[in-house]
Write an enzyme that holds these catalytic residues in place. Sequence first.
Site, short mmCIF file in Angstrom:
data_model
loop_
_atom_site.label_atom_id
_atom_site.label_comp_id
_atom_site.label_asym_id
_atom_site.label_seq_id
_atom_site.Cartn_x
_atom_site.Cartn_y
_atom_site.Cartn_z
N TYR A 1 74.62 16.77 -45.13
CA TYR A 1 73.30 17.28 -44.69
C TYR A 1 73.24 17.35 -43.16
CZ TYR A 1 71.30 16.85 -49.37
OH TYR A 1 71.01 16.99 -50.69
N LYS B 1 66.79 -15.87 -57.62
CA LYS B 1 65.71 -14.89 -57.55
C LYS B 1 66.27 -13.51 -57.15
CE LYS B 1 64.69 -16.14 -52.78
NZ LYS B 1 63.90 -17.01 -51.90
C1 PLP Z 1 64.72 -18.04 -51.29
C2 PLP Z 1 64.30 -19.42 -51.15
C3 PLP Z 1 65.24 -20.46 -50.96
C4 PLP Z 1 66.71 -20.20 -50.73
O1 PLP Z 1 66.94 -19.89 -49.37
P1 PLP Z 1 68.41 -19.65 -48.81
O2 PLP Z 1 68.20 -19.46 -47.36
O3 PLP Z 1 68.92 -18.40 -49.46
O4 PLP Z 1 69.21 -20.82 -49.18
C5 PLP Z 1 64.78 -21.76 -50.95
N1 PLP Z 1 63.47 -22.05 -51.11
C6 PLP Z 1 62.55 -21.08 -51.26
C7 PLP Z 1 61.12 -21.46 -51.42
C8 PLP Z 1 62.92 -19.75 -51.28
O5 PLP Z 1 61.99 -18.79 -51.42
#
Ligand code: PLP
Length: 342
Positions: free
Chosen positions: A249, A39
Amino acid sequence: FSYNSTMAFIKINKENFFHNLSQFTKKTASKDSIGIVLKDNAYGHGLELMAKLSQEFGLTQAVVRTFNEAQSIKPYFKQILVLGDRAVVDDICSFTLNNLEQITKAQKGSTVELKVDTGMHRNGIAFEELEEALSLINKQGLILKGVMTHNRSADELSSELFWQQKCFDEVKKAVKSFGFKNIRFHSFNSATSLRLPCDNQTFIRLGIGAYGYSELPLVYESLELKPVLSLHANKISTRTLKKGQRVGYGGTFIAPKEMTISTYNLGYGDGWMRSSSLTPFVTAENLAFLGRVSMDYVSLESDKEEICIFDNALEAGKQLNTISYELVTQLHSDIKRILVEK
Ligand SMILES: *Cc1c(COP(=O)(O)O)cnc(C)c1O
């Protein structure tokens, strides 16, 4: 190695990625039980690139947020779990259902995975709604593939993980007692996978660990993980400052002596944090940022053509008061990702 561009660039280390996946594969029953979480542009690493590498390693499952993300990586996987989009009929994708309303809005015939709230109170139906949700899923003609939950404290020094796992055991029992068969139950993120045995899990959702980080307190045993991403910048120009001349800046940096500085092509426009010039960020090569970070530039006491900003987001994140996740995820998707074998 040199890459001339108007923007900073990212190197993706294939050997380290494969190393991390191998570490987790040793804990799971097989490569097939790992769902690589891709994601948000694969935590900033580059969606398609990481999908391709995951396939090359032998993974067959992925997890994304949107159906759009899923579409662009379909050629690489056998199964994709979508966490945050409306359920539609698809031959590869299954869709997370977070509440009763989403069940009623799902397309008939779509494959779904029901999220149950076991204590995080962010998403998922309550335990008390389970029976209603399951019968609604049947009534709507949806195909229930999985039942899942998410742990709120797996990466903290506490026993809450075990309490949530117990709650999830109750969920499993209930789902089975309602007559559902061949359901996959999953609740393991990276931190849970580091803390608990995984060989009894049919599916784990592996995110940050695959990219080389563990945010677990050091008292926990962990796997040896190696950062996959490093951020680099190119020199734009070099100049000599006289003692007392100021940089950037607000002129917040004042040269304490005559010094040679250069401007590099990274700024907050690239997803880097401007943060505070009072506690300057120190790069992987031990160079402190001089003065304020601009939209597209930062100044350093160096005349090297190419510099490494960071090669470990956990350490860099600590300097910036944030976690590895945020630092890598916010790096803009149009920064060039370059694959290096080692
Ligand atoms: C992002 C996510 C994960 C992965 O989590 P990590 O801590 O990066 O391993 C697993 N399950 C869900 C539902 C998530 O949103």
